[in-house]
Every structure is written in structure tokens, then in C-alpha cells.
Design an enzyme around this catalytic site. Structure first.
Site, PDB file in Angstrom:
ATOM      1  N   LYS A 279      -1.330  44.029  51.853  1.00 30.83           N
ATOM      2  CA  LYS A 279      -2.488  43.267  51.745  1.00 30.83           C
ATOM      3  C   LYS A 279      -3.383  43.097  53.044  1.00 30.83           C
ATOM      4  O   LYS A 279      -2.797  42.587  53.960  1.00 30.83           O
ATOM      5  CB  LYS A 279      -2.331  41.706  51.222  1.00 30.83           C
ATOM      6  CG  LYS A 279      -3.613  41.107  50.382  1.00 30.83           C
ATOM      7  CD  LYS A 279      -3.193  40.085  49.828  1.00 30.83           C
ATOM      8  CE  LYS A 279      -4.372  39.471  48.747  1.00 30.83           C
ATOM      9  NZ  LYS A 279      -4.086  38.190  48.123  1.00 30.83           N
ATOM     10  N   GLU A 367      -0.502  27.268  35.515  1.00 34.81           N
ATOM     11  CA  GLU A 367      -1.126  25.917  35.575  1.00 34.81           C
ATOM     12  C   GLU A 367      -0.328  25.087  34.207  1.00 34.81           C
ATOM     13  O   GLU A 367      -0.312  23.928  34.317  1.00 34.81           O
ATOM     14  CB  GLU A 367      -2.463  26.320  35.165  1.00 34.81           C
ATOM     15  CG  GLU A 367      -3.360  26.429  36.365  1.00 34.81           C
ATOM     16  CD  GLU A 367      -3.261  28.051  36.236  1.00 34.81           C
ATOM     17  OE1 GLU A 367      -4.005  28.500  37.600  1.00 34.81           O
ATOM     18  OE2 GLU A 367      -2.817  28.626  35.551  1.00 34.81           O
ATOM     19  N   ARG A 395      -6.606  26.307  31.032  1.00 31.89           N
ATOM     20  CA  ARG A 395      -5.367  26.971  30.882  1.00 31.89           C
ATOM     21  C   ARG A 395      -4.244  25.922  30.476  1.00 31.89           C
ATOM     22  O   ARG A 395      -3.263  26.174  29.874  1.00 31.89           O
ATOM     23  CB  ARG A 395      -4.848  28.041  32.071  1.00 31.89           C
ATOM     24  CG  ARG A 395      -5.587  29.168  32.317  1.00 31.89           C
ATOM     25  CD  ARG A 395      -5.033  30.283  32.914  1.00 31.89           C
ATOM     26  NE  ARG A 395      -5.722  31.483  32.716  1.00 31.89           N
ATOM     27  CZ  ARG A 395      -5.072  32.820  33.125  1.00 31.89           C
ATOM     28  NH1 ARG A 395      -4.006  32.500  33.763  1.00 31.89           N
ATOM     29  NH2 ARG A 395      -5.695  33.722  32.835  1.00 31.89           N
TER      30      ARG A 395
END
Length: 619
Positions: A279, A367, A395
Site C-alpha cells: 500500500k 459494524e 449496517r
């Protein structure tokens, strides 16, 4: 080849590996320079340059369908599909979106701003393709962070059962927004570093270096997969779900990536291609970022990496006001714990995690699990605080309703990034949480107008025994620590009245309260301004007093009108026989596009100048 000459994916298909590598270098340089001016998601896109190039080299978009999980790492895809000249308006009003966007291009078959949806969508598309007797490839790209979301495994389970043809690219950079947690990440770590890794690379190299990518190579793939499954425990994550597997493969080796994808393309059924990427690849500041600061960035100096966005002196972000208060309250109350679904940095909980490591829990991108986990803690006498972005809170709706509110458990929920958030657009605007939560029994919903009220609401939340929501927006606010916490009467509002009189009343909330008051003072408006700091319960005593006055009342909301503060007021007045006309300003029944918050406020008729025009028309 100059990347500005790329009109579509076909333009790169005749390039040599060396030319593709040059294109990759150009794209990284362009991304750094362009995003430094507009802001956006940098690290994830730098990391996936080579993988995206290989995808477009091997497959044929838009006939073949590319689905990027979350979608914020689709910048390279946008460049390769002819949108590079639009990057000057990236994430700006009427410019290209920071995510895949179906209306934007035929190359964007799916759009999402949340993680873990790509595999379910890919399966749906593959079944539809087969039912219609069509022939094309479906290529979802999902990261190791997104695989901590339970929805991914629900999809993998059915993908293994259905055995529909698709190529799943598992982009493993071991660096999601917050560090991945749990057994899944530990398995992936062992997979990256396992002994068979080098041997597997040799086996693949030998197989792929063959002049014919035909039956011999395809037949050998099964034995390679079985060897991996026997020797690397971690492939059971995919293997036990009946998914074929190739990898790990260096995600920055274009030659190897292309050959592996060519084999996967010919494979019958679902196959996982495990690519290991870095990344932030190509930009040292992003490569060395361990806190996720370069995941999503505002404008910055590309040479120094220094942000060009400066917070005014004496200000804190709303998230930091909440987290600082939480740290302070936790000193006295040993039962307070903090929970985050993979957003330690974004929610500014770093200090809490440092000061109270035994009372800090990162649940990963899950979540729904995080919310029920909080409920379990609360049911056992612990006082959990869970911070969730408003756009991700939906969610956990079932868990809030069924596991928290139904049992009336004292979970304190920090709803971060509420209201319009700006450039991230439809998928991220936090304008639905009031309507989503207000109808649930036992819920207390609040929003502070300033940092002092935020601190006292946090204090109040831990002094009572019901589910308590405190919502707060993106951005910053003047901050001064309160000398002594004050408990706020739940459901109470406050009112300011101009010295010039009270010929009209504005009911609003959040940081709009002081802004409207300031505007009233500057423009000599004879009005009162109500700080409706509680959406549930509302201050019925003050509301009834206001309704008795023969003056216009404007409800000024910065969220969706349906189910919001105005709805609560109208419900109460109707049910109690109170006849009063209210002027309601708020977001209408639609999704708001991306753009700066001032632009969007003006577009939605929620800017202060428009409010003043409405006030003037009634005065």
C-alpha cells in the site's frame, strides 16, 4: 506510451512488459501530483496500479466486469478507461466520483462506498450471466481488510457451492485503514510467510513459463492447489469453501501477474488469485504510513508530504473532542471501554487505545458484530462507547434495534461524520441516522451545538442507563475543556432570543445553532433560535410554548427531512391537537451527490443565505 493518450483499455494490450512498467510509473507520479491538489484516496490506489494494469491487459472491460470492493481504489481503473483528463475535478461537484459510478462510465458495473459487498455482487452477476446464456468474465477485487466483514464469508460460502465462473483477486496489502485484527489476519500473515511460499512461486514460475498456456498448465494448477492446501494451513480459508486458489503472487511483478491472470481466466469455476501488494507503493510517505494517515488525504505538498489543510488555533475535530472527553471520563470510571470497527485513527481513538489498551477493542470491518459485542459488554455491567461513521451505522441497524435497544442496554454510540460529508458523496453522507434510529424504543438521540455541549453530553450519557446516541459531524470546532462536567436534562432544548424581539423562531441543531444566531445578530433579525439538541425525546414543554406564539416557525434541518426532527415535531403537534404551520427546510427525498459541503448546502437550499431569505420573506 504517454498515459494521457490512453482512451481505453485496448490501448495498453499491445504494450510490452517494459512499456507497461513505464505506464505504471507514470500513473503513480500522476496520482501523487493530482491527488495532492484535489485530495482523495492515495495509498490504496498507489498499491493497486500493477494489479489493475494486469487486469485490463488480460481481461476486456466493459464486456468483462470489474468490481472493486469499497471502490475507492478504482482511480487506476478510471485512468485506463479514458477518464484521466477529468481528474482535475476528482470528487468535486459535477466532477468524477472517488468511487466506481455506474452513471459515469460503462466500465463501472457496480458502485459501493462500504466494504465487503463485491463478492455478493459478483455472484449475483455471474448467476444472471449464466441464466441469460452470456459469456464474459467477472472479476471482483477484495482486500484483506474487507475480508474481516462477515458478508464476504457469507458470499464465499455460496460461491463455493454455486461454482460459477469468476476470478476473485484477493489484494493482500496487510494494511487496511486500521490494522486488521483477529484470527483471519493471523492466518493471512502465516500464508504470506509460510515455507511453501517460495516453493509455490517456483512451481508457478515453471508452469507459467511454458510456451503453451493450455491443458498441461491448467491440469497442473489442480496439483499446485492441492500442494498448497496440504502444506499451508491458511488456504483452508478458501479451500474449505471449495474455491481453487493461486498464490501468493507478487502484486508488483507485472510479468508474473499477467501470466497468472491468463491462467485464472481459463479456469472453470471460481478461483482466488492471491496478490501481495504494498500500500502506498512508489511514495515513501505513504509506504511508511502505519496509522492509515495516507489512506484518504486532503491537499498536500507532494515533495514534503505536509498537509495544506490547517486547523485553526484552539480548535479540535469533533471526533477528537469526543475521544478526548472519553479518555478523561475513563480515568474515573474504570468500566468505560472503547470499541471501533476498524476506524481507530478516523475516530481519533488513538489516545484511548494507548492509555487503556486492555479496555480498547478494534473489531475490524464488522459494524454489526461490534454493536452486539457492545451490547454483550453492557449486559455484563461494562459501559461501552462505540464510535461508528454515520454512513456505516446502517449496517448495524438490526443489532441496535434487537440487541441494544430491545434490552434497553446502556451502550453509548458515537455517530461520527453525521450530516453532509462532502467529496465522498452519496455512499458517505451521514444524513439518514436520525430517521433510522428515532423510531426505535428506548433510544436517546442527541447532537451538541459546540464542544462544551459535546463534553457534557458525553458525561450525561454515562450517567444514565439507556442506549444513548451522540452524533457529530466531520470538521472542527473551537475547543476548551470544561472545568466541571454538567449533566444535561435528557430531552431538553435551549433558546436564544434577539434583543430586537421575537417575530420568528428557527428550530435547528448542531453547529448550525450558533451560525444562525451569528447571522441573526449581523443582520439585526428579530428572531429566536432553538437549540434542539435532542431528537428523541424532544422538549415538548418548549415546543408547546413556541406553538402558542403567533409567529412563523422554521425547522432548519441539515439531514434528510423524512423521519427527522421536523417529523418528530409534526407527529407530536398532530397527536396533541396543536394547530401550527411549520416551514421545513431539509434534504428532500433523494441522494445527494458529491462536492464541497458549501456547494452541497447551497444546492440543497440549506445554506445560511437561503435561510435568511426565507426569514426575510416571513418578516
Amino acid at each position: 506510451m504517454n498515459i494521457f493518450d490512453i482512451k481505453g483499455p485496448s490501448d495498453i494490450k499491445s504494450l510490452s512488459i517494459e512499456e507497461l512498467e513505464d505506464v505504471a510509473t507514470q500513473i503513480r507520479e500522476f496520482l501523487i501530483e493530482s491527488i495532492s491538489k484535489t485530495g482523495g484516496h492515495l495509498s490504496s490506489n498507489l498499491g493497486i496500479v500493477d494489479v489493475t494494469l494486469a487486469m485490463h491487459y488480460v481481461f476486456s472491460s466493459p464486456n468483462d466486469k470489474f468490481i472493486f470492493d469499497v471502490g475507492h481504489q478504482s482511480y487506476v481503473h478510471k485512468i485506463l478507461t479514458g477518464r484521466i483528463k477529468q481528474f482535475a475535478q476528482l470528487r468535486q461537484y459535477k466532477g468524477i466520483a472517488g468511487f466506481q459510478k455506474r452513471k459515469e462510465s460503462e466500465h463501472d458495473p457496480w458502485e459501493a462506498g462500504h466494504s465487503s459487498t463485491s463478492l455478493s455482487a459478483a455472484l449475483g452477476m455471474s448467476v444472471a450471466r449464466d441464466l441469460k446464456h452470456e459469456h464474459f468474465q467477472i472479476v471482483p477485487v477484495i482486500g484483506d481488510g474487507a475480508l474481516t466483514g462477515g458478508m464476504s464469508f457469507e458470499a464465499l460460502n455460496q460461491i463455493g457451492s454455486e461454482q460459477r465462473k469468476m476470478v476473485i483477486i484477493f489484494n493482500d496489502n496487510n494494511m487496511s485503514i486500521s490494522k486488521n485484527v483477529g484470527a483471519i489476519d493471523q492466518n493471512f500473515t502465516r500464508l504470506r510467510t509460510s515455507k511453501p511460499y517460495n516453493a509455490l512461486k517456483v512451481d508457478l514460475k515453471d508452469a507459467l513459463s511454458s510456451s503453451k498456456i493450455g491443458n498441461d498448465v491448467l491440469n497442473s494448477m489442480k496439483s499446485i492447489k492441492n500442494a498448497v492446501k496440504r502444506n499451508v494451513v491458511d488456504t483452508s480459508i478458501f479451500g474449505e469453501l471449495n474455491l481453487d486458489y493461486i498464490g501468493p503472487v507478487d502484486g508488483h511483478d507485472l510479468k508474473r501477474l499477467i501470466k497468472v491472470l491468463q491462467i485464472a481466466k481459463e479456469h472453470d469455476g471460481p478461483i482466488v488469485v492471491h496478490v501481495v501488494t504494498k500500500k502506498g507503493k512508489g511514495y515513501s510517505f505513504a509506504e511508511n504510513d502505519v496509522e492509515g494517515k495516507w489512506h484518504g488525504v486532503s491537499q498536500f505538498d507532494p515533495k514534503t508530504g505536509i498537509s495544506l489543510s490547517k486547523m485553526p488555533a484552539g480548535h479540535k475535530s469533533w471526533s477528537e473532542v469526543i475521544s478526548t472527553t472519553l479518555c478523561d471520563l475513563a480515568k474515573e470510571n474504570k468500566d468505560i471501554v472503547a470499541i471501533t470497527p476498524a476506524m481507530i485513527g478516523g475516530s481519533k481513538l488513538n489516545n484511548f487505545f494507548t492509555q487503556y489498551p486492555q479496555r480498547s477493542f478494534d473489531c475490524g470491518i464488522a459494524e454489526e458484530h461490534a454493536m452486539t459485542f457492545a451490547a454483550g459488554l453492557a449486559a455484563s455491567g461494562i459501559r461501552p462507547f462505540i464510535s461508528v461513521y454515520s454512513s456505516f451505522l446502517q449496517r448495524a441497524y438490526d443489532q441496535i434495534n434487537h440487541d441494544v435497544a430491545r434490552m434497553d442496554l446502556p451502550v453509548v454510540i458515537g455517530v461520527d461524520r453525521c450530516g453532509l460529508v462532502g467529496e465522498d458523496g452519496e455512499t458517505h453522507h451521514g444524513v439518514f441516522d436520525i430517521a433510522m434510529l428515532r423510531h426505535i424504543p428506548n433510544m436517546i438521540l442527541s447532537q451538541p451545538k459546540d464542544s462544551k455541549e459535546a463534553q457534557n453530553l458525553m458525561y450525561t450519557a454515562f450517567q444514565q442507563n439507556h442506549p444513548f446516541v451522540i452524533r457529530y459531524p466531520r470538521g472542527n470546532t473551537p475547543y476548551k475543556k470544561v472545568e466541571e462536567y454538567t449533566s444535561i436534562r435528557i430531552g431538553s432544548w435551549t433558546k436564544w432570543t434577539s434583543e430586537l424581539g421575537n417575530r420568528l423562531c428557527v428550530i435547528t441543531y448542531g453547529d448550525c445553532v450558533d451560525k444562525v444566531i451569528s447571522k441573526a445578530k449581523v443582520n439585526n433579525l428579530p428572531i429566536s433560535v432553538v437549540n434542539a439538541r435532542f431528537f428523541k425525546p424532544i422538549d415538548t414543554e418548549m415546543l408547546e410554548a413556541i406553538c402558542q406564539l403567533s409567529i412563523p416557525v422554521i425547522i432548519f434541518e441539515t439531514d434528510i427531512k423524512i423521519g427527522g426532527l421536523g417529523s418528530a415535531i409534526l407527529e407530536y403537534t398532530n397527536d396533541h391537537g396543536i394547530t401550527k404551520h411549520f416551514v421545513r427546510l431539509g434534504i428532500k427525498d433523494h441522494y445527494v451527490e458529491h462536492g464541497s459541503i458549501p456547494q452541497l448546502r447551497k444546492l440543497e437550499h440549506l445554506d445560511l443565505n437561503y435561510l435568511c431569505e426565507v426569514i426575510a420573506s416571513y418578516l
